[in-house]
Design an enzyme around this catalytic site. Structure first.
Site, PDB file in Angstrom:
ATOM      1  N   CYS A 150       0.835  -1.209   0.000  1.00 39.91           N
ATOM      2  CA  CYS A 150       0.000   0.000   0.000  1.00 39.91           C
ATOM      3  C   CYS A 150       0.870   1.260   0.000  1.00 39.91           C
ATOM      4  CB  CYS A 150      -0.985  -0.057   1.160  1.00 39.91           C
ATOM      5  SG  CYS A 150      -2.402   0.991   0.880  1.00 39.91           S
ATOM      6  N   HIS A 195      -3.365  -5.318   1.730  1.00 34.31           N
ATOM      7  CA  HIS A 195      -2.692  -5.572   3.018  1.00 34.31           C
ATOM      8  C   HIS A 195      -2.715  -7.062   3.376  1.00 34.31           C
ATOM      9  CE1 HIS A 195      -2.262  -1.376   4.544  1.00 34.31           C
ATOM     10  NE2 HIS A 195      -3.201  -1.157   3.650  1.00 34.31           N
ATOM     11  N   GLU A 208      -0.968  -8.520   5.456  1.00 36.20           N
ATOM     12  CA  GLU A 208      -0.725  -8.692   6.898  1.00 36.20           C
ATOM     13  C   GLU A 208      -2.024  -8.707   7.696  1.00 36.20           C
ATOM     14  OE1 GLU A 208      -0.393  -5.949   5.235  1.00 36.20           O
ATOM     15  OE2 GLU A 208      -0.757  -4.174   6.460  1.00 36.20           O
TER      16      GLU A 208
END
Ligand code: GLN
Length: 189
Positions: free
Chosen positions: A79, A168, A170
């Site tokens: 990002c 994302h 994560e």
């Protein structure tokens, strides 16, 4: 495998947790001293690219990290991290590292679609992708491999030692993108 996570701003803690869960050793990069010891890979997290860029320069991290990337250090930007790597930013904003031959459009999904999740392919495999005021790549250079698209827009790319995703990973349970990055590191060292 020892991976440095840029931790001056943004979603670095989530990356560190995820990396540790997958068995990697991690450390946080907050100041110049932190990058004196050797490491195998670098994560540029999501957050606010304008703030990160400013802090990178103020903390004297910008030049050494850029040198490392240019010298082949495997790097993964998510990002805002993708924006930091991009060689061009639509609208004429100056690039940060500028090492990845793409043009990114920041906050590219408008207000209403600012944040959303979808399932799309990454290197051929379906994975969950959370987007948060994300960019996409509106141009990719000849050496850039497109790994993911969402609605005909490019959202993950690789160029040699550089991996970038507009979403994302994560924030999901899936490890596909990290495993891809680990492979880049293994093939590099
Ligand atoms: N909108 C942010 C930027 O332009 C990126 C958002 C994110 O990293 N989740 O820097």
């Amino acid at each position: 495998m020892r991976i440095g996570v840029l931790a001056v701003q943004g979603a670095f803690a989530e990356h560190s947790a995820k990396l540790r869960g997958l068995g990697a050793e991690t450390f946080e990069i907050r100041q110049k001293n932190d990058i004196m010891e050797s490491f195998d890979g670098l994560i540029l997290p999501g957050g606010e690219s304008t703030a990160m860029r400013k802090l990178l320069k103020e903390l004297d991290l910008y030049a050494p990290l850029k040198d490392m990337i240019l010298n082949g250090m495997p790097v993964f930007g998510t990002c805002a991290g993708m924006i930091l790597l991009a060689s061009n930013i639509a609208g004429g904003e100056a690039p940060c590292f500028g090492t990845l031959d793409i043009t990114v459009k920041r906050n590219a999904y408008g207000r209403q679609l600012g944040s959303f999740r979808c399932i799309e392919k990454f290197a051929g495999k379906d994975i969950e992708m959370p987007f948060i005021r994300a960019p996409y790549a509106e141009r990719t250079g000849d050496d850039v491999i497109v790994l993911s698209e969402h609605e005909n827009r490019i959202v993950a790319v690789r160029q040699a030692n550089q991996l970038a995703a507009a979403f994302h990973p994560e924030l999901t349970e899936d490890a596909t993108v990290y495993r891809y990055f680990f492979e880049m590191i293994q093939n590099h060292s």
